[in-house]
Design a protein around this motif. Structure first.
Motif, PDB file in Angstrom:
ATOM      1  N   PHE A   1     -67.257 -42.873  41.813  1.00 57.44           N
ATOM      2  CA  PHE A   1     -67.254 -43.896  40.770  1.00 57.44           C
ATOM      3  C   PHE A   1     -66.129 -43.587  39.789  1.00 57.44           C
ATOM      4  N   ALA A   2     -65.073 -44.398  39.820  1.00 65.48           N
ATOM      5  CA  ALA A   2     -63.913 -44.220  38.938  1.00 65.48           C
ATOM      6  C   ALA A   2     -64.117 -45.088  37.704  1.00 65.48           C
ATOM      7  N   GLN A   3     -64.631 -44.483  36.642  1.00 58.75           N
ATOM      8  CA  GLN A   3     -65.013 -45.220  35.445  1.00 58.75           C
ATOM      9  C   GLN A   3     -64.357 -44.673  34.178  1.00 58.75           C
ATOM     10  N   VAL A   4     -64.417 -43.359  33.976  1.00 60.14           N
ATOM     11  CA  VAL A   4     -64.022 -42.762  32.707  1.00 60.14           C
ATOM     12  C   VAL A   4     -62.515 -42.874  32.490  1.00 60.14           C
ATOM     13  N   GLU A   5     -62.138 -43.225  31.254  1.00 60.70           N
ATOM     14  CA  GLU A   5     -60.734 -43.240  30.860  1.00 60.70           C
ATOM     15  C   GLU A   5     -60.567 -42.400  29.600  1.00 60.70           C
ATOM     16  N   ARG A   6     -59.380 -41.881  29.403  1.00 58.92           N
ATOM     17  CA  ARG A   6     -59.125 -41.021  28.251  1.00 58.92           C
ATOM     18  C   ARG A   6     -59.375 -41.794  26.960  1.00 58.92           C
ATOM     19  N   GLY A   7     -60.057 -41.137  26.052  1.00 59.49           N
ATOM     20  CA  GLY A   7     -60.357 -41.748  24.766  1.00 59.49           C
ATOM     21  C   GLY A   7     -61.603 -42.594  24.751  1.00 59.49           C
ATOM     22  N   ALA A   8     -62.328 -42.672  25.873  1.00 59.61           N
ATOM     23  CA  ALA A   8     -63.500 -43.541  25.934  1.00 59.61           C
ATOM     24  C   ALA A   8     -64.661 -43.010  25.095  1.00 59.61           C
ATOM     25  N   ARG A   9     -64.825 -41.689  25.008  1.00 58.07           N
ATOM     26  CA  ARG A   9     -65.913 -41.079  24.226  1.00 58.07           C
ATOM     27  C   ARG A   9     -67.275 -41.690  24.568  1.00 58.07           C
ATOM     28  N   TYR A  10     -67.601 -41.697  25.842  1.00 61.52           N
ATOM     29  CA  TYR A  10     -68.900 -42.139  26.362  1.00 61.52           C
ATOM     30  C   TYR A  10     -69.095 -43.661  26.323  1.00 61.52           C
ATOM     31  N   ASP A  11     -68.106 -44.425  25.875  1.00 56.95           N
ATOM     32  CA  ASP A  11     -68.226 -45.879  25.817  1.00 56.95           C
ATOM     33  C   ASP A  11     -67.893 -46.457  27.190  1.00 56.95           C
ATOM     34  N   LEU A  12     -68.920 -46.971  27.881  1.00 57.56           N
ATOM     35  CA  LEU A  12     -68.716 -47.481  29.232  1.00 57.56           C
ATOM     36  C   LEU A  12     -67.765 -48.681  29.261  1.00 57.56           C
ATOM     37  N   ALA A  13     -67.702 -49.425  28.176  1.00 59.61           N
ATOM     38  CA  ALA A  13     -66.857 -50.609  28.142  1.00 59.61           C
ATOM     39  C   ALA A  13     -65.424 -50.314  27.717  1.00 59.61           C
ATOM     40  N   HIS A  14     -65.126 -49.050  27.410  1.00 60.27           N
ATOM     41  CA  HIS A  14     -63.758 -48.695  27.020  1.00 60.27           C
ATOM     42  C   HIS A  14     -62.909 -48.584  28.297  1.00 60.27           C
ATOM     43  N   ILE A  15     -62.448 -49.732  28.760  1.00 65.22           N
ATOM     44  CA  ILE A  15     -61.721 -49.811  30.030  1.00 65.22           C
ATOM     45  C   ILE A  15     -60.385 -50.504  29.782  1.00 65.22           C
ATOM     46  N   SER A  16     -59.312 -49.800  30.141  1.00 65.62           N
ATOM     47  CA  SER A  16     -57.970 -50.366  30.008  1.00 65.62           C
ATOM     48  C   SER A  16     -57.335 -50.653  31.363  1.00 65.62           C
ATOM     49  N   THR A  17     -57.839 -50.045  32.420  1.00 70.16           N
ATOM     50  CA  THR A  17     -57.341 -50.333  33.766  1.00 70.16           C
ATOM     51  C   THR A  17     -57.453 -51.837  34.013  1.00 70.16           C
ATOM     52  N   THR A  18     -56.413 -52.428  34.561  1.00 76.50           N
ATOM     53  CA  THR A  18     -56.372 -53.887  34.716  1.00 76.50           C
ATOM     54  C   THR A  18     -56.526 -54.304  36.174  1.00 76.50           C
ATOM     55  N   ALA A  19     -57.070 -55.500  36.349  1.00 77.02           N
ATOM     56  CA  ALA A  19     -57.160 -56.126  37.663  1.00 77.02           C
ATOM     57  C   ALA A  19     -56.524 -57.504  37.560  1.00 77.02           C
ATOM     58  N   ALA A  20     -55.470 -57.715  38.316  1.00 75.43           N
ATOM     59  CA  ALA A  20     -54.750 -58.989  38.281  1.00 75.43           C
ATOM     60  C   ALA A  20     -54.997 -59.750  39.566  1.00 75.43           C
ATOM     61  N   LYS A  21     -55.213 -61.045  39.433  1.00 80.68           N
ATOM     62  CA  LYS A  21     -55.446 -61.889  40.601  1.00 80.68           C
ATOM     63  C   LYS A  21     -54.194 -61.939  41.467  1.00 80.68           C
ATOM     64  N   ASP A  22     -54.380 -61.755  42.776  1.00 76.68           N
ATOM     65  CA  ASP A  22     -53.251 -61.766  43.718  1.00 76.68           C
ATOM     66  C   ASP A  22     -53.673 -62.555  44.952  1.00 76.68           C
ATOM     67  N   GLY A  23     -53.366 -63.847  44.930  1.00 77.51           N
ATOM     68  CA  GLY A  23     -53.822 -64.684  46.021  1.00 77.51           C
ATOM     69  C   GLY A  23     -55.335 -64.764  46.028  1.00 77.51           C
ATOM     70  N   SER A  24     -55.928 -64.414  47.156  1.00 78.39           N
ATOM     71  CA  SER A  24     -57.384 -64.429  47.257  1.00 78.39           C
ATOM     72  C   SER A  24     -58.017 -63.106  46.857  1.00 78.39           C
ATOM     73  N   GLY A  25     -57.193 -62.114  46.484  1.00 80.73           N
ATOM     74  CA  GLY A  25     -57.702 -60.792  46.134  1.00 80.73           C
ATOM     75  C   GLY A  25     -57.300 -60.357  44.744  1.00 80.73           C
ATOM     76  N   TRP A  26     -57.416 -59.038  44.528  1.00 77.39           N
ATOM     77  CA  TRP A  26     -57.110 -58.452  43.223  1.00 77.39           C
ATOM     78  C   TRP A  26     -56.263 -57.198  43.426  1.00 77.39           C
ATOM     79  N   LYS A  27     -55.376 -56.937  42.442  1.00 81.15           N
ATOM     80  CA  LYS A  27     -54.604 -55.705  42.438  1.00 81.15           C
ATOM     81  C   LYS A  27     -54.873 -54.944  41.141  1.00 81.15           C
ATOM     82  N   LEU A  28     -55.109 -53.639  41.290  1.00 86.90           N
ATOM     83  CA  LEU A  28     -55.520 -52.805  40.162  1.00 86.90           C
ATOM     84  C   LEU A  28     -54.394 -51.877  39.733  1.00 86.90           C
ATOM     85  N   SER A  29     -54.277 -51.680  38.412  1.00 85.04           N
ATOM     86  CA  SER A  29     -53.313 -50.739  37.851  1.00 85.04           C
ATOM     87  C   SER A  29     -53.957 -50.029  36.672  1.00 85.04           C
TER      88      SER A  29
END
Length: 382
Positions: free
Chosen positions: A123-151
């Motif tokens: 489970f790839a969830q934690v990001e630096r600076g999150a301090r236990y906040d599950l919603a502290h997410i900066s990783t992006t998902a961009a629509k790519d045709g019928s799928g998604w690309k993550l960065s």
């Protein structure tokens, strides 16, 4: 309420305890830890042969149809021996996302790989600076045709270096910290653009820093713009499993300590004859039984559809894990004396595991604040 195990549950517990007793001694664990994977592939295969991987899944997807109680049984047994294998990461977390968030077609495709032990998840969830906040997410998902690309980048991904697939949270909209705009994606760990750096953690497990550079997701679980309810559901279920593991850790640590003070002599007598040390051993026992009680409660609430009531139970379990785990660990080290601080003795490894478990998904202080904000363990209005 009847807390006795069923015949089938007792059989699972007896078979697993017998396997671990025969093949998971303290010296065995050190050997497994030194392996390239950081755990024993042979033990992983043995768990699969026993059907442990298939326990929480429906029979139609290659599972056995178990539930939170079966997970509790397995996790407590693993806690007693400090098992290193990625059962928690794969079956509890990865499997939890598939059970609660995948479509029927996705379940049919993905769950059999977990059930037969051929596919490991992280489970790839934690990001630096999150301090236990599950919603502290900066990783992006961009629509790519019928799928998604993550960065983006994720930290402290438990067993992320050995996983075959990754469950990744990424933002499809909004800003870090907002509940809306989060999606849950399944990514092939070997996909182009995925970079992993693995390392050992303080408790002997493995974790990884993982970066994503325009990585195509294989699947999206549920609504890509409203994935936080799924994340919170699975994390709550994972906390219940952690509470059960803590019971196993604390029980074994108490037994080791009592055995030690029975044979360690000072002034010509076993130190266990001194009343003040007996009191400390009793304090450890009480803390263990309190952990057992709240772990059972968390297990019963793990599948609740009432998100607030489920959250109360999990907050309380984490509070007790932090408080009781620290008390038991500190007393165990003190009663062992100087040798309790050495890596040659098992007790220090148990305390390390409890300490790391306390911080996973928020430490006891964090969850105490959350529980207080909800008004306590029980809803007074109800």
């Amino acid at each position: 309420m009847d807390f006795d195990l069923t015949e089938e549950q007792s059989l699972i517990k007896d078979q697993l305890d017998r396997l671990l007793k025969d093949r998971y001694g303290f010296e065995d664990r050190k050997k497994y830890m030194a392996a390239a994977e950081g755990f024993s592939p042979d033990m992983w295969s043995a768990y699969a042969e026993m059907g442990l991987m298939a326990l929480p899944f429906a029979e139609g997807h290659g599972g056995i149809g178990g539930g939170p109680v079966e997970t509790m049984i397995v996790m407590e047994s693993f806690g007693r021996v400090l098992a290193l294998e990625p059962y928690f990461a794969t079956v509890v977390l990865g499997g939890g996302f598939l059970r609660s968030g995948a479509s029927d077609e996705q379940k049919a495709e993905l769950i059999p790989g977990i059930a037969d032990g051929s596919t490991k998840y992280a489970f790839a969830q934690v990001e630096r600076g999150a301090r236990y906040d599950l919603a502290h997410i900066s990783t992006t998902a961009a629509k790519d045709g019928s799928g998604w690309k993550l960065s983006g980048a994720k930290s402290l991904v438990l067993h992320g270096d050995s996983a075959d697939r990754l469950i990744v949270t990424a933002r499809t909209g909004g800003e870090a910290g907002e509940e809306a705009g989060v999606g849950v994606f399944v990514v092939d760990a070997g996909a182009t653009g995925v970079s992993r750096r693995g390392y050992p953690t303080q408790d002997g497990l493995r974790a990884a820093e993982i970066s994503f550079d325009n990585v195509r997701a294989d699947h999206v679980l549920g609504d890509p713009g409203n994935g936080m309810p799924l994340v919170r559901t699975v994390v709550d279920q994972a906390i219940a499993a952690l509470a059960a593991e803590a019971v196993g850790v604390m029980s074994a640590m108490h037994e080791l300590t009592v055995d030690y003070i029975k044979v360690r002599k000072q002034f010509g007598v076993a130190i266990g004859q001194f009343q003040v040390l007996q009191h400390k051993a009793v304090d450890m026992y009480i803390a263990t039984e309190q952990m057992r009680s709240i772990a059972m409660f968390a297990t019963m609430m793990a599948d609740s559809d009432d998100a607030d009531e489920r959250a109360r139970a999990m907050h309380a379990a984490k509070v007790e894990l932090g408080r009781g785990g620290r008390l038991a660990g500190e007393n165990a080290i003190q009663l062992h004396g100087g040798v309790g601080m050495t890596t040659e003795y098992a007790v220090t490894h148990y305390f390390k595991r409890l300490t790391m478990m306390n911080t996973l998904f928020g430490d006891g202080d964090f969850h105490l604040r959350k529980l207080a904000a909800l008004g306590g363990l029980f809803d007074k209005a109800a």
